[in-house]
Design a protein around this motif. Structure first.
Motif, mmCIF file in Angstrom:
data_model
loop_
_atom_site.group_PDB
_atom_site.id
_atom_site.type_symbol
_atom_site.label_atom_id
_atom_site.label_comp_id
_atom_site.label_asym_id
_atom_site.label_seq_id
_atom_site.Cartn_x
_atom_site.Cartn_y
_atom_site.Cartn_z
ATOM 1 N N ALA A 1 0.768 -1.367 0.090
ATOM 2 C CA ALA A 1 0.052 0.065 -0.039
ATOM 3 C C ALA A 1 0.962 1.443 -0.038
ATOM 4 N N THR A 2 2.015 1.408 0.798
ATOM 5 C CA THR A 2 2.970 2.390 0.653
ATOM 6 C C THR A 2 4.218 2.118 -0.124
ATOM 7 N N MET A 3 4.663 3.370 -0.733
ATOM 8 C CA MET A 3 5.776 3.443 -1.608
ATOM 9 C C MET A 3 6.913 3.322 -0.996
ATOM 10 N N GLN A 4 7.166 2.264 -0.238
ATOM 11 C CA GLN A 4 8.482 2.286 0.637
ATOM 12 C C GLN A 4 9.498 1.801 -0.174
ATOM 13 N N ASP A 5 9.560 0.586 -0.835
ATOM 14 C CA ASP A 5 10.848 0.226 -1.564
ATOM 15 C C ASP A 5 10.411 0.307 -3.210
ATOM 16 N N VAL A 6 10.718 1.477 -3.822
ATOM 17 C CA VAL A 6 10.395 1.611 -5.117
ATOM 18 C C VAL A 6 11.601 1.593 -6.104
ATOM 19 N N VAL A 7 11.083 0.772 -7.110
ATOM 20 C CA VAL A 7 12.168 0.916 -8.097
ATOM 21 C C VAL A 7 11.860 1.554 -9.289
ATOM 22 N N LEU A 8 12.563 2.741 -9.653
ATOM 23 C CA LEU A 8 12.339 3.547 -10.656
ATOM 24 C C LEU A 8 13.047 2.933 -11.932
ATOM 25 N N VAL A 9 11.880 2.995 -13.070
ATOM 26 C CA VAL A 9 12.349 2.403 -14.489
ATOM 27 C C VAL A 9 12.319 3.758 -15.308
ATOM 28 N N ARG A 10 13.492 4.259 -15.648
ATOM 29 C CA ARG A 10 13.374 5.193 -16.654
ATOM 30 C C ARG A 10 13.725 4.751 -18.116
ATOM 31 N N ILE A 11 12.646 5.199 -19.015
ATOM 32 C CA ILE A 11 12.736 4.718 -20.361
ATOM 33 C C ILE A 11 13.253 6.109 -21.227
ATOM 34 N N TYR A 12 14.344 5.937 -21.844
ATOM 35 C CA TYR A 12 15.087 6.897 -22.670
ATOM 36 C C TYR A 12 13.885 7.303 -23.774
ATOM 37 N N GLY A 13 14.199 8.899 -23.831
ATOM 38 C CA GLY A 13 13.211 9.506 -24.840
ATOM 39 C C GLY A 13 13.755 9.056 -26.322
ATOM 40 N N ASN A 14 12.779 9.274 -27.328
ATOM 41 C CA ASN A 14 13.339 9.037 -28.733
ATOM 42 C C ASN A 14 14.432 9.710 -29.030
ATOM 43 N N LYS A 15 15.344 9.059 -29.704
ATOM 44 C CA LYS A 15 16.563 9.827 -30.138
ATOM 45 C C LYS A 15 17.589 10.655 -29.269
ATOM 46 N N THR A 16 17.498 10.514 -27.854
ATOM 47 C CA THR A 16 18.024 11.167 -26.696
ATOM 48 C C THR A 16 19.298 10.846 -26.654
ATOM 49 N N GLU A 17 19.902 9.653 -27.434
ATOM 50 C CA GLU A 17 21.294 9.428 -27.610
ATOM 51 C C GLU A 17 21.957 10.305 -28.454
ATOM 52 N N LEU A 18 21.277 11.150 -29.063
ATOM 53 C CA LEU A 18 21.846 12.325 -29.982
ATOM 54 C C LEU A 18 22.383 13.304 -29.026
ATOM 55 N N LEU A 19 21.571 13.460 -27.958
ATOM 56 C CA LEU A 19 21.847 14.730 -26.991
ATOM 57 C C LEU A 19 22.664 14.246 -25.746
ATOM 58 N N ILE A 20 22.510 12.944 -25.338
ATOM 59 C CA ILE A 20 23.224 12.540 -23.998
ATOM 60 C C ILE A 20 24.134 11.242 -24.398
ATOM 61 N N GLU B 1 17.348 3.318 -7.456
ATOM 62 C CA GLU B 1 16.527 3.629 -6.303
ATOM 63 C C GLU B 1 15.735 4.933 -5.999
ATOM 64 N N PHE B 2 14.647 4.676 -5.688
ATOM 65 C CA PHE B 2 13.716 5.947 -5.452
ATOM 66 C C PHE B 2 14.174 6.740 -3.804
ATOM 67 N N LEU B 3 14.266 8.092 -4.320
ATOM 68 C CA LEU B 3 14.659 8.735 -2.940
ATOM 69 C C LEU B 3 13.620 9.310 -2.293
ATOM 70 N N GLN B 4 13.423 9.156 -1.027
ATOM 71 C CA GLN B 4 12.226 9.746 -0.250
ATOM 72 C C GLN B 4 12.402 11.300 0.020
ATOM 73 N N GLY B 5 11.376 11.843 -0.361
ATOM 74 C CA GLY B 5 11.236 13.320 -0.310
ATOM 75 C C GLY B 5 10.379 14.034 -1.290
ATOM 76 N N THR B 6 10.537 15.540 -1.336
ATOM 77 C CA THR B 6 9.633 16.011 -2.040
ATOM 78 C C THR B 6 10.510 16.711 -3.426
ATOM 79 N N ALA B 7 9.883 16.832 -4.509
ATOM 80 C CA ALA B 7 10.577 17.384 -5.689
ATOM 81 C C ALA B 7 10.062 18.659 -5.693
ATOM 82 N N LEU B 8 11.001 19.604 -5.842
ATOM 83 C CA LEU B 8 10.802 20.899 -5.433
ATOM 84 C C LEU B 8 10.143 21.906 -6.570
ATOM 85 N N GLU B 9 9.631 23.026 -6.200
ATOM 86 C CA GLU B 9 8.896 23.755 -7.109
ATOM 87 C C GLU B 9 9.761 25.068 -7.086
#
Length: 360
Positions: A66-85, A117-125
């Motif tokens: 029920a709670t997001m304690q152990d979260v695995v983040l999966v980042r899917i690369y954007g299209n053609k971002t290998e040109l930039l990164i 790994e997921f970091l606990q906390g708030t993404a800032l504004e």
């Protein structure tokens, strides 16, 4: 001299998993990754949540319960971002920063992304990064990054001009969409004008004496995680991490005070705020470098001049980046409009910033 990042021998290896995650049908691929990374999780119990803040990649959180304690983040690369990164460099940066307790754990890479790994906390504004005590925490954390030694004895050099030169060759000359094409020719400076400005930037900024350090290079609000309980900030997303001018990283962060979705450059920090921020930064930077913590007015003033001139380079970099994204990205964002905003602000800031002089 070298611009590459050296990973310490003792840093844990990162496995490569032969899986491709379809950004439109992500669950099957994500489940294959979880089978390797979290074998005790039963597939039917795994929940998935999309995070929508990014404009380069797609980010998915996988967890059970029920709670997001152990979260695995999966980042899917954007299209053609290998040109930039440079994806290999990104993994090296991730591993170095983790070794210095500045980044979460990187679990694996896969064919079109990575898991971490997921970091606990708030993404800032934007309003948070201007506030006490957060801005001092950010300044001190960035100083910690900049003091990391990850160049194996080589004298590091920035690849900023090389990268912007490469981006310049990739900017679209036209778009298939007639409306976008009209905006490109009407609102974006000509290729000749951009080439002249790029040359002026390199000639003017590379002689300012800003040290080349390990930089985050993309310190926007959402890449800063504030853990109020622990009283600290951590930075995430290391795609652009690499050796660069110290003043660029700070100037780029100051530009991000304007926000991303509703950009307002009236929020660019004024001189008084900047001097406080830079004083906190220099105290921490000198402590980490073993140079004491006494900071002179002259040191703060010199950094102030360097930062505000390198803020121009940041506008230019992301303007070029946004033009390339407008051509290739599948993410729903007005990249062409964003490019126009960045170039407009560059030309607006240039006279005042260019007139600043380093103290004698």
């Amino acid at each position: 001299m070298a611009s590459y990042i050296h990973v310490p021998d003792e840093a844990p290896a990162v496995p490569k998993i032969d899986v491709t995650v379809d950004e439109n049908d992500y669950r099957p691929g994500a489940l294959k990754l979880m089978k390797e990374l979290r074998p005790s999780w039963r597939p039917f119990e795994i929940k998935m949540k999309f995070f929508t803040d990014g404009i380069t990649n797609k980010l998915l959180g996988c967890y059970v319960g029920a709670t997001m304690q152990d979260v695995v983040l999966v980042r899917i690369y954007g299209n053609k971002t290998e040109l930039l990164i440079d994806r290999e460099n990104e993994v090296k940066g991730f591993r170095v920063l983790h070794a210095h307790c500045c980044a979460p754990r990187l679990y694996c890479t896969f064919n079109n992304g990575l898991c971490y790994e997921f970091l606990q906390g708030t993404a800032l504004e934007p309003e948070h990064i201007r506030s006490q005590p957060v801005f001092r925490l950010i300044a001190r954390q960035l100083a910690k990054y900049h003091a990391i030694h990850a160049h194996n004895g080589w004298l590091p050099q920035s690849d900023l001009w090389l990268k912007m030169g490469k981006y310049f060759t990739l900017i679209p000359k036209s778009f298939k969409d007639p409306e976008q094409n009209a905006r490109l020719s009407r609102e974006v400076p000509s290729a000749r004008s951009l080439r002249e400005e790029l040359l002026w930037l390199q000639q003017s900024l590379s002689v300012l004496g800003s040290p080349v350090v390990l930089c985050h290079n993309d310190l926007l609000c959402k890449n800063i995680i504030y853990n109020e309980k622990e009283g600290n900030v951590k930075f995430i997303d290391y795609e652009y991490t690499g050796y660069n001018y110290q003043a660029y990283d700070i100037g780029n962060h100051f530009n991000e005070f304007a926000g991303l979705n509703e950009v307002d450059y009236s929020h660019y920090p004024g001189r008084d705020f900047q001097l406080q921020w830079l004083h906190s930064y220099l105290e921490a930077y000198k402590e980490h470098k073993g140079q004491g913590s006494a900071v002179t007015d002259g040191e703060v003033e010199s950094l102030y001049v360097q930062v505000n001139q390198f803020a121009l380079a940041s506008h230019f970099f992301w303007g070029l980046w946004a033009l390339i994204q407008a051509r290739f990205s599948t993410i729903d964002f007005d990249f062409l409009g964003y490019a126009v905003l960045r170039f407009n602000q560059y030309f607006k800031m240039k006279p005042e910033a260019a007139a600043l002089k380093l103290p004698e």
